[in-house]
Design a protein around this motif. Structure first.
Motif, PDB file in Angstrom:
ATOM      1  N   MET A  77      51.880  36.404  41.059  1.00  0.00           N
ATOM      2  CA  MET A  77      50.453  36.124  41.230  1.00  0.00           C
ATOM      3  C   MET A  77      50.155  34.721  40.676  1.00  0.00           C
ATOM      4  SD  MET A  77      47.161  38.276  39.791  1.00  0.00           S
ATOM      5  CE  MET A  77      47.643  39.759  40.660  1.00  0.00           C
ATOM      6  N   ASP A  78      49.561  33.859  41.515  1.00  0.00           N
ATOM      7  CA  ASP A  78      49.313  32.492  41.054  1.00  0.00           C
ATOM      8  C   ASP A  78      48.042  32.434  40.208  1.00  0.00           C
ATOM      9  OD1 ASP A  78      47.088  32.488  42.753  1.00  0.00           O
ATOM     10  OD2 ASP A  78      48.137  31.436  44.357  1.00  0.00           O
ATOM     11  N   GLU A  79      47.763  31.245  39.674  1.00  0.00           N
ATOM     12  CA  GLU A  79      46.645  31.061  38.743  1.00  0.00           C
ATOM     13  C   GLU A  79      45.303  31.416  39.386  1.00  0.00           C
ATOM     14  OE1 GLU A  79      44.643  27.400  36.200  1.00  0.00           O
ATOM     15  OE2 GLU A  79      46.772  27.315  36.760  1.00  0.00           O
ATOM     16  N   HIS A  80      45.123  31.038  40.662  1.00  0.00           N
ATOM     17  CA  HIS A  80      43.866  31.318  41.362  1.00  0.00           C
ATOM     18  C   HIS A  80      43.649  32.824  41.493  1.00  0.00           C
ATOM     19  CE1 HIS A  80      41.216  31.942  44.853  1.00  0.00           C
ATOM     20  NE2 HIS A  80      40.626  30.824  44.454  1.00  0.00           N
ATOM     21  N   ASP A  81      44.713  33.554  41.802  1.00  0.00           N
ATOM     22  CA  ASP A  81      44.600  35.002  41.941  1.00  0.00           C
ATOM     23  C   ASP A  81      44.262  35.668  40.609  1.00  0.00           C
ATOM     24  OD1 ASP A  81      45.151  34.879  44.626  1.00  0.00           O
ATOM     25  OD2 ASP A  81      47.304  35.238  44.385  1.00  0.00           O
ATOM     26  N   VAL A  82      44.851  35.156  39.535  1.00  0.00           N
ATOM     27  CA  VAL A  82      44.549  35.697  38.210  1.00  0.00           C
ATOM     28  C   VAL A  82      43.078  35.469  37.880  1.00  0.00           C
ATOM     29  CG1 VAL A  82      44.977  35.440  35.740  1.00  0.00           C
ATOM     30  CG2 VAL A  82      46.897  35.442  37.351  1.00  0.00           C
ATOM     31  N   LEU A  83      42.578  34.261  38.182  1.00  0.00           N
ATOM     32  CA  LEU A  83      41.172  33.950  37.910  1.00  0.00           C
ATOM     33  C   LEU A  83      40.256  34.840  38.739  1.00  0.00           C
ATOM     34  CD1 LEU A  83      39.339  32.046  36.321  1.00  0.00           C
ATOM     35  CD2 LEU A  83      39.361  30.499  38.287  1.00  0.00           C
ATOM     36  N   ALA A  84      40.617  35.048  40.008  1.00  0.00           N
ATOM     37  CA  ALA A  84      39.813  35.910  40.874  1.00  0.00           C
ATOM     38  C   ALA A  84      39.785  37.343  40.347  1.00  0.00           C
ATOM     39  CB  ALA A  84      40.362  35.873  42.297  1.00  0.00           C
ATOM     40  N   GLU A  85      40.911  37.794  39.841  1.00  0.00           N
ATOM     41  CA  GLU A  85      40.987  39.150  39.295  1.00  0.00           C
ATOM     42  C   GLU A  85      40.096  39.291  38.061  1.00  0.00           C
ATOM     43  OE1 GLU A  85      44.592  41.072  37.172  1.00  0.00           O
ATOM     44  OE2 GLU A  85      44.796  41.589  39.314  1.00  0.00           O
ATOM     45  N   ARG A  86      40.113  38.274  37.205  1.00  0.00           N
ATOM     46  CA  ARG A  86      39.261  38.297  36.010  1.00  0.00           C
ATOM     47  C   ARG A  86      37.789  38.260  36.396  1.00  0.00           C
ATOM     48  NH1 ARG A  86      40.805  33.634  32.095  1.00  0.00           N
ATOM     49  NH2 ARG A  86      39.409  34.809  30.693  1.00  0.00           N
ATOM     50  N   GLU A 112      36.494  39.425  39.229  1.00  0.00           N
ATOM     51  CA  GLU A 112      36.147  40.721  39.809  1.00  0.00           C
ATOM     52  C   GLU A 112      35.901  41.766  38.722  1.00  0.00           C
ATOM     53  OE1 GLU A 112      35.389  41.596  42.885  1.00  0.00           O
ATOM     54  OE2 GLU A 112      35.576  39.472  43.391  1.00  0.00           O
ATOM     55  N   ALA A 113      36.589  41.631  37.597  1.00  0.00           N
ATOM     56  CA  ALA A 113      36.390  42.565  36.490  1.00  0.00           C
ATOM     57  C   ALA A 113      34.982  42.455  35.905  1.00  0.00           C
ATOM     58  CB  ALA A 113      37.425  42.320  35.397  1.00  0.00           C
ATOM     59  N   ASN A 114      34.319  41.310  36.163  1.00  0.00           N
ATOM     60  CA  ASN A 114      32.964  41.087  35.645  1.00  0.00           C
ATOM     61  C   ASN A 114      31.889  41.215  36.720  1.00  0.00           C
ATOM     62  OD1 ASN A 114      33.050  39.937  32.655  1.00  0.00           O
ATOM     63  ND2 ASN A 114      34.827  39.092  33.738  1.00  0.00           N
ATOM     64  N   ARG A 115      32.292  41.442  37.969  1.00  0.00           N
ATOM     65  CA  ARG A 115      31.328  41.397  39.066  1.00  0.00           C
ATOM     66  C   ARG A 115      30.210  42.441  38.906  1.00  0.00           C
ATOM     67  NH1 ARG A 115      30.910  39.456  44.243  1.00  0.00           N
ATOM     68  NH2 ARG A 115      33.041  38.606  44.226  1.00  0.00           N
TER      69      ARG A 115
END
Length: 291
Positions: free
Chosen positions: A1-10, A12-15
């Motif tokens: 998982m690249d950096e952008h995907d990790v950021l997107a996942e984080r 989404e955890a706050n959405r």
């Protein structure tokens, strides 16, 4: 998982939390989605590695975005609630915030949104973030460009309006000005009957500790007692906009020393808050109106 995907996942955890905040701020599902999307855009363009508390950072960003949207809406005099709005259920997807927060947010129904719509943008933000989502005033202050004490005052004023919500406070500035200027004219002219005309029978005047040091009573209740207190006074008071709401100030030498916040319902004054605390006054947006 690249950096952008990790950021997107984080993100989404706050959405869930972010959308709840945005909806309570804006009263519009589509605008709430826009605000959350804007938060994602700003996050993706930032150096997220430098952000220690991502949830707090995102809440601040959404707060700023919503505040700008509310101010723009107020300027355009748009209605804040969507036509045929239906109270949505906050998403409960993976990574949702604690259940208690979601339940608290979901308990805010359409009736409260209507009351919130009568508040100024700054009042609404301070109340929603602090009272509904437990954001500290120290974090709210920079969003509204005020001191923590001034942010606390904004939330307190909003809370009084929400808790005492019957008829909504007057939001038309021309009508606000008409009532405030009638009050000031009657006070200056010693027109006791004129004061009673613009005061609600159950009007209350509240003074902060700094105003009390200047000689104001802590609380005055009832139209006759309030009229007696102001009769023949307010000679040097000037009409001003206080955070977009018409009020008055005593400003010797052009510097406000006491600010009078009015709450007006159905053409009558139901509350006057006297503010003399220097830090609180400096945190207000004041615009003198020609008298």
């Amino acid at each position: 998982m690249d950096e952008h995907d990790v950021l997107a996942e984080r993100f989404e955890a706050n959405r869930t939390h972010l959308r709840a905040v945005a909806y309570r701020m804006l009263g519009s599902s589509s605008e709430a989605d826009d605000a959350v999307q804007e938060a994602w855009i700003r996050l993706s363009r930032s150096d997220a590695a430098e952000v220690e508390n991502l949830g707090g950072w995102l809440t601040t960003v959404v707060g700023r975005v919503c505040l700008d949207m509310l101010r723009s809406r107020r300027t355009r005099r748009e209605e804040s609630l969507e036509a045929h709005v239906v109270e949505p259920v906050v998403d409960a997807g993976d990574g949702a915030d604690p259940e208690g927060e979601a339940v608290r947010a979901d308990s805010v129904g359409l009736a409260l949104l209507v009351v919130l719509d009568a508040l100024t943008p700054a009042e609404r933000l301070a109340f929603v973030l602090h009272d509904l989502f437990a954001v500290p005033f120290e974090d709210i202050a920079p969003i509204v460009g005020r001191s923590p004490a001034a942010a606390r005052q904004l939330a307190s004023r909003a809370r009084r309006r929400v808790q005492g919500a019957g008829p909504s406070p007057e939001t038309d500035t021309s009508r606000q000005r008409e009532v405030v200027e009638a009050f000031l004219a009657a006070a200056r002219g010693g027109d006791f009957a004129g004061l009673l005309t613009v005061l609600d029978p159950d009007v209350v005047v509240r003074a902060d500790s700094a105003a009390m040091l200047l000689g104001s009573q802590a609380v005055i209740r009832g139209a006759e007692d309030v009229a007696t207190s102001f009769n023949g006074r307010a000679q040097a008071a000037r009409t001003v906009l206080i955070d977009g709401v018409v009020g008055a100030t005593w400003a010797p030498g052009g510097r406000p020393k006491v600010v009078l916040n009015f709450t007006i319902v159905a053409g009558r004054i139901v509350a006057i808050d006297l503010v003399a605390d220097r830090e609180s006054i400096d945190g207000l947006e004041l615009e003198f109106l020609s008298n």
